[in-house]
Design a protein around this motif. Structure first.
Motif, PDB file in Angstrom:
ATOM      1  N   LEU A  39      -3.587  16.905  -5.940  1.00  0.00           N
ATOM      2  CA  LEU A  39      -3.292  15.889  -6.945  1.00  0.00           C
ATOM      3  C   LEU A  39      -2.377  16.469  -8.010  1.00  0.00           C
ATOM      4  CD1 LEU A  39      -6.946  14.579  -7.467  1.00  0.00           C
ATOM      5  CD2 LEU A  39      -5.276  13.841  -5.746  1.00  0.00           C
ATOM      6  N   GLN A  40      -1.476  15.635  -8.507  1.00  0.00           N
ATOM      7  CA  GLN A  40      -0.597  16.088  -9.576  1.00  0.00           C
ATOM      8  C   GLN A  40      -1.256  15.934 -10.938  1.00  0.00           C
ATOM      9  OE1 GLN A  40       3.245  14.236  -9.340  1.00  0.00           O
ATOM     10  NE2 GLN A  40       3.876  15.435  -7.584  1.00  0.00           N
ATOM     11  N   GLU A  41      -2.226  15.046 -11.040  1.00  0.00           N
ATOM     12  CA  GLU A  41      -2.890  14.814 -12.311  1.00  0.00           C
ATOM     13  C   GLU A  41      -4.403  14.849 -12.119  1.00  0.00           C
ATOM     14  OE1 GLU A  41      -1.410  11.194 -13.941  1.00  0.00           O
ATOM     15  OE2 GLU A  41       0.421  12.134 -14.662  1.00  0.00           O
ATOM     16  N   PRO A  42      -5.157  15.276 -13.139  1.00  0.00           N
ATOM     17  CA  PRO A  42      -6.613  15.363 -12.996  1.00  0.00           C
ATOM     18  C   PRO A  42      -7.238  13.985 -12.789  1.00  0.00           C
ATOM     19  CG  PRO A  42      -5.837  16.596 -14.918  1.00  0.00           C
ATOM     20  CD  PRO A  42      -4.683  15.778 -14.435  1.00  0.00           C
ATOM     21  N   PRO A  43      -8.174  13.869 -11.861  1.00  0.00           N
ATOM     22  CA  PRO A  43      -8.882  12.599 -11.684  1.00  0.00           C
ATOM     23  C   PRO A  43      -9.933  12.422 -12.777  1.00  0.00           C
ATOM     24  CG  PRO A  43      -9.767  14.234 -10.181  1.00  0.00           C
ATOM     25  CD  PRO A  43      -8.611  14.896 -10.898  1.00  0.00           C
ATOM     26  N   ARG A  44     -10.190  11.193 -13.139  1.00  0.00           N
ATOM     27  CA  ARG A  44     -11.223  10.900 -14.128  1.00  0.00           C
ATOM     28  C   ARG A  44     -12.516  10.423 -13.467  1.00  0.00           C
ATOM     29  NH1 ARG A  44     -10.245  13.947 -18.211  1.00  0.00           N
ATOM     30  NH2 ARG A  44      -8.156  13.684 -19.062  1.00  0.00           N
ATOM     31  N   VAL A  56     -29.920  11.262  -4.647  1.00  0.00           N
ATOM     32  CA  VAL A  56     -29.239  12.477  -5.084  1.00  0.00           C
ATOM     33  C   VAL A  56     -30.238  13.446  -5.706  1.00  0.00           C
ATOM     34  CG1 VAL A  56     -27.411  13.419  -6.543  1.00  0.00           C
ATOM     35  CG2 VAL A  56     -27.168  11.133  -5.527  1.00  0.00           C
ATOM     36  N   THR A  57     -30.237  14.676  -5.229  1.00  0.00           N
ATOM     37  CA  THR A  57     -31.068  15.713  -5.830  1.00  0.00           C
ATOM     38  C   THR A  57     -30.241  16.722  -6.623  1.00  0.00           C
ATOM     39  OG1 THR A  57     -30.953  17.060  -3.817  1.00  0.00           O
ATOM     40  CG2 THR A  57     -32.789  15.503  -4.015  1.00  0.00           C
ATOM     41  N   ASP A  58     -28.971  16.848  -6.307  1.00  0.00           N
ATOM     42  CA  ASP A  58     -28.108  17.765  -7.053  1.00  0.00           C
ATOM     43  C   ASP A  58     -26.656  17.366  -6.837  1.00  0.00           C
ATOM     44  OD1 ASP A  58     -27.579  20.038  -8.711  1.00  0.00           O
ATOM     45  OD2 ASP A  58     -26.939  21.132  -6.936  1.00  0.00           O
ATOM     46  N   LEU A  59     -25.897  17.360  -7.916  1.00  0.00           N
ATOM     47  CA  LEU A  59     -24.474  17.040  -7.847  1.00  0.00           C
ATOM     48  C   LEU A  59     -23.778  17.843  -8.926  1.00  0.00           C
ATOM     49  CD1 LEU A  59     -22.342  15.156  -6.462  1.00  0.00           C
ATOM     50  CD2 LEU A  59     -22.659  13.617  -8.403  1.00  0.00           C
ATOM     51  N   ARG A  60     -22.800  18.633  -8.542  1.00  0.00           N
ATOM     52  CA  ARG A  60     -22.118  19.459  -9.521  1.00  0.00           C
ATOM     53  C   ARG A  60     -20.655  19.646  -9.155  1.00  0.00           C
ATOM     54  NH1 ARG A  60     -25.440  24.738  -9.739  1.00  0.00           N
ATOM     55  NH2 ARG A  60     -27.139  23.221  -9.683  1.00  0.00           N
ATOM     56  N   LEU A  61     -19.835  19.791 -10.201  1.00  0.00           N
ATOM     57  CA  LEU A  61     -18.398  20.037 -10.034  1.00  0.00           C
ATOM     58  C   LEU A  61     -18.084  21.369 -10.692  1.00  0.00           C
ATOM     59  CD1 LEU A  61     -15.552  19.007  -9.202  1.00  0.00           C
ATOM     60  CD2 LEU A  61     -15.384  17.986 -11.489  1.00  0.00           C
ATOM     61  N   VAL A  62     -17.497  22.290  -9.932  1.00  0.00           N
ATOM     62  CA  VAL A  62     -17.167  23.609 -10.467  1.00  0.00           C
ATOM     63  C   VAL A  62     -15.688  23.865 -10.293  1.00  0.00           C
ATOM     64  CG1 VAL A  62     -19.467  24.535 -10.013  1.00  0.00           C
ATOM     65  CG2 VAL A  62     -17.692  24.763  -8.274  1.00  0.00           C
ATOM     66  N   ASP A  63     -15.114  24.627 -11.244  1.00  0.00           N
ATOM     67  CA  ASP A  63     -13.717  24.998 -11.103  1.00  0.00           C
ATOM     68  C   ASP A  63     -13.604  26.258 -10.257  1.00  0.00           C
ATOM     69  OD1 ASP A  63     -14.433  27.118 -12.722  1.00  0.00           O
ATOM     70  OD2 ASP A  63     -13.389  26.369 -14.507  1.00  0.00           O
ATOM     71  N   GLN A  64     -12.403  26.806 -10.147  1.00  0.00           N
ATOM     72  CA  GLN A  64     -12.184  27.931  -9.242  1.00  0.00           C
ATOM     73  C   GLN A  64     -12.855  29.220  -9.706  1.00  0.00           C
ATOM     74  OE1 GLN A  64      -7.981  27.496  -9.238  1.00  0.00           O
ATOM     75  NE2 GLN A  64      -7.648  28.828 -10.987  1.00  0.00           N
ATOM     76  N   SER A  65     -13.285  29.258 -10.969  1.00  0.00           N
ATOM     77  CA  SER A  65     -14.028  30.429 -11.452  1.00  0.00           C
ATOM     78  C   SER A  65     -15.535  30.230 -11.377  1.00  0.00           C
ATOM     79  CB  SER A  65     -13.630  30.732 -12.900  1.00  0.00           C
ATOM     80  OG  SER A  65     -14.045  29.689 -13.765  1.00  0.00           O
ATOM     81  N   GLY A  66     -15.985  29.044 -10.930  1.00  0.00           N
ATOM     82  CA  GLY A  66     -17.403  28.767 -10.823  1.00  0.00           C
ATOM     83  C   GLY A  66     -18.001  28.088 -12.037  1.00  0.00           C
ATOM     84  N   ARG A  67     -17.175  27.750 -13.034  1.00  0.00           N
ATOM     85  CA  ARG A  67     -17.687  27.103 -14.248  1.00  0.00           C
ATOM     86  C   ARG A  67     -18.044  25.652 -13.963  1.00  0.00           C
ATOM     87  NH1 ARG A  67     -15.791  23.956 -18.502  1.00  0.00           N
ATOM     88  NH2 ARG A  67     -13.743  23.786 -17.484  1.00  0.00           N
ATOM     89  N   LEU A  68     -19.223  25.242 -14.441  1.00  0.00           N
ATOM     90  CA  LEU A  68     -19.676  23.870 -14.248  1.00  0.00           C
ATOM     91  C   LEU A  68     -18.975  22.931 -15.213  1.00  0.00           C
ATOM     92  CD1 LEU A  68     -23.536  24.238 -13.753  1.00  0.00           C
ATOM     93  CD2 LEU A  68     -21.909  23.309 -12.106  1.00  0.00           C
ATOM     94  N   ALA A  85     -16.180  14.227 -17.412  1.00  0.00           N
ATOM     95  CA  ALA A  85     -16.120  14.097 -18.870  1.00  0.00           C
ATOM     96  C   ALA A  85     -15.260  15.162 -19.537  1.00  0.00           C
ATOM     97  CB  ALA A  85     -17.542  14.136 -19.447  1.00  0.00           C
ATOM     98  N   GLU A  86     -14.699  16.088 -18.773  1.00  0.00           N
ATOM     99  CA  GLU A  86     -13.931  17.187 -19.364  1.00  0.00           C
ATOM    100  C   GLU A  86     -12.490  17.153 -18.879  1.00  0.00           C
ATOM    101  OE1 GLU A  86     -15.603  21.107 -19.263  1.00  0.00           O
ATOM    102  OE2 GLU A  86     -17.623  20.341 -18.928  1.00  0.00           O
ATOM    103  N   ASN A  87     -11.617  17.797 -19.662  1.00  0.00           N
ATOM    104  CA  ASN A  87     -10.245  17.987 -19.233  1.00  0.00           C
ATOM    105  C   ASN A  87     -10.202  19.023 -18.115  1.00  0.00           C
ATOM    106  OD1 ASN A  87      -9.233  16.174 -21.156  1.00  0.00           O
ATOM    107  ND2 ASN A  87      -9.145  17.772 -22.714  1.00  0.00           N
ATOM    108  N   MET A  88      -9.322  18.817 -17.171  1.00  0.00           N
ATOM    109  CA  MET A  88      -9.240  19.693 -16.005  1.00  0.00           C
ATOM    110  C   MET A  88      -7.843  20.302 -15.933  1.00  0.00           C
ATOM    111  SD  MET A  88     -11.177  17.106 -13.348  1.00  0.00           S
ATOM    112  CE  MET A  88     -11.279  18.283 -12.002  1.00  0.00           C
TER     113      MET A  88
END
Length: 521
Positions: A39-44, A56-68, A85-88
């Motif tokens: 993607l060229q722009e971050p998805p919301r 759902v028992t667990d759902l998480r989004l992590v960046d390439q360093s592992g930060r939630l 909810a955060e800038n990417m």
């Protein structure tokens, strides 16, 4: 008695058949963003759709360093929807899920997508021009012509100059079609498909998630506002609508592409360049000999203003060229530089024709004016080509980044292990690749050492400590040694990763080889 036996057997079969669907685990049918999307722009927002209702028992989004990253989530039957909810920042992101399917079994998995392109994107673009890129080039050329000439035709009419309504309608239609096709060709580039993929829906969905969706919307808005300014109303209203239309077109073209990756100042210079280019290219419309929209509504457009438009266009263009060339050694060293030089020579020729035009009359003057028109159209074509090529600035950065990481790809493997499953064995090797990713190589053989060639072969990576479900990828057969390879897999968190290789020796013989890899953040 026979009837009773057959009846009991039939009833048992019905019960078993009726129970079979309930025993199947939930399967992820689709994801937005899709797995491995660029993607060229971050998805919301994001969405996960399963083939049956899940909990759902667990759902998480992590960046390439592992930060939630912070998420908000809602579930509706088979679909999980959420908001990020955060800038990417540009990079690789992993959306991991754990759910309970209808039969009560836990199911885990993950999808991975990327924002922005890595260094390999710039390097690869310099070594070839795919068929879809030719389509994208022609589409962007048509987009420029349609948007600029539509606006220029209306601008000409409001100033009391000749206005060719049929020509303006043709340009508007061409610009609108090109704006839509721009999304499709961008989607092809993202999913690495062929032109035939335009017949499907995936490339349009992926393309719309990039900046080309915004380009299409703004271009269409600019075309609509330009046409609204031709309707009977006060002169100030009409000029206001036309200016608003030009702003939409400028925003569409000045906030995307290579320049947008440099800085906001470069985007500002590009906005100036596009703004004055609209006036210059739009002047083609005034060469047509048809009645004007409203001769009473004239706006002064002196020879001094015409010169200012030309020289501002050239000055801004030279500034952008210096930004993109980046180093004197790259002048004429790349395809981008050569196309840019051709564009500069074409603009210089137009200026010479404009000077010569003052000294001729009649047919000669018309011929010189016609030459200017043809060359202006050619300039737009060369500009469209530049958008499909790699600027030297990005190429130099990619080469430097690739060189700095070359030693990492040649180091001792992080994992090198022989794993057995019954009478088959797999030699698994994992080492660091480019841009912090990992490369996997697997070779298969039987206990006598005879090579095996299973198909398909898949690898899954799971990190229970970080709560990241299995990332599943297909391995590709390598040309040498009968090996299977997977390059540039991003493992987004440090810790212990469970690696599982599944190899099908036949339709009824699957072997599973397991290993463990420890990585650092």
């Amino acid at each position: 008695m026979a009837r009773q036996i057959f009846g009991a057997v039939g009833l048992l079969m019905l019960v078993l058949l009726g129970a079979a669907p309930a025993s199947a685990h939930a399967v992820l049918e689709s994801a937005t963003p899709s797995d491995r999307a660029v993607l060229q722009e971050p998805p919301r927002q994001f969405s996960l759709r399963f083939d049956e209702p899940v909990v759902v028992t667990d759902l998480r989004l992590v960046d390439q360093s592992g930060r939630l990253l912070s998420l908000t989530m809602t579930t509706a039957d088979r679909v999980i929807n959420g908001t990020i909810a955060e800038n990417m920042a540009p990079g690789t992101y992993t959306l991991s899920y754990r759910v309970i399917s209808g039969d009560g079994h836990p199911v885990a998995g993950a999808v991975q997508f990327q924002i922005g392109a890595g260094a390999e994107h710039w390097l690869a673009a310099e070594h070839g021009f795919a068929a879809w890129q030719w389509g994208a080039l022609l589409t962007r050329w048509m987009l420029y012509l349609g948007a600029f000439l539509t606006w220029g035709s209306v601008w000409s009419g409001l100033r009391g100059k000749p206005f060719h309504r049929q020509f303006a309608i043709l340009c508007t239609v061409a610009g609108g079609i090109a704006a839509i096709l721009e999304i499709g060709f961008q989607g092809i580039g993202m999913v690495r498909g062929s032109i035939t993929a335009l017949a499907g829906t995936e490339v349009w969905r992926v393309g719309a998630a990039t900046s080309e969706g915004r380009v299409a919307a703004l271009i269409l808005l600019g075309l609509v506002l330009s046409w609204l300014s031709t309707q009977p109303s006060a002169a100030s209203t009409r000029y206001g609508l036309l200016v608003a239309g030009s702003l939409a077109i400028v925003l569409a073209l000045a906030t995307t592409g290579h320049v947008a990756a440099i800085s906001w100042l470069a985007c500002l210079v590009l906005a100036v360049h596009v703004s004055v280019a609209i006036l210059w290219v739009g002047s083609i419309a005034s060469l047509l000999r048809k009645p004007a929209i409203s001769p009473e509504n004239r706006m002064p457009y002196s020879a001094l203003l015409q010169k200012a438009v030309i020289w501002i266009t050239i000055a801004a263009g030279l500034g952008l060229a210096c930004w993109q060339i980046a180093a004197p050694s790259m002048v004429l060293a790349t395809i981008y530089s050569k196309v840019l030089a051709a564009k500069a020579l074409t603009v210089l020729t137009i200026l010479l024709l404009m000077v010569a035009n003052r000294h001729f009359q009649g047919a000669a003057r018309k011929a010189l004016a016609g030459g200017q028109v043809v060359l202006l159209v050619a300039v737009l074509g060369l500009t469209a080509a530049l958008g499909q090529l790699t600027p030297p600035r990005h190429l130099l950065a990619a080469q430097a980044d690739s060189a700095s990481r070359q030693s990492a790809s040649d180091q001792i493997p992080l994992l090198q292990e022989m794993v057995h499953d019954r009478d088959a064995m797999a030699e698994i090797e994992i080492k660091r690749g480019e841009e912090g990713n990992y490369d996997l190589v697997v070779q298969f053989a039987d206990l006598t050492g005879k090579p095996l060639d299973p198909a398909p072969v898949t690898a899954s990576f799971r990190n229970d400590e970080a709560g990241i479900g299995p990332l599943t990828r297909d391995l590709s057969p390598a040309a040498e040694n009968g090996a299977y390879r997977l390059q540039n897999i991003r493992l987004p968190a440090g810790g212990r990763w469970q690696v599982e290789i599944k190899a099908d020796l036949s339709d009824f013989d699957r072997r599973i080889f397991k290993a463990e890899l420890t990585t650092t953040p």
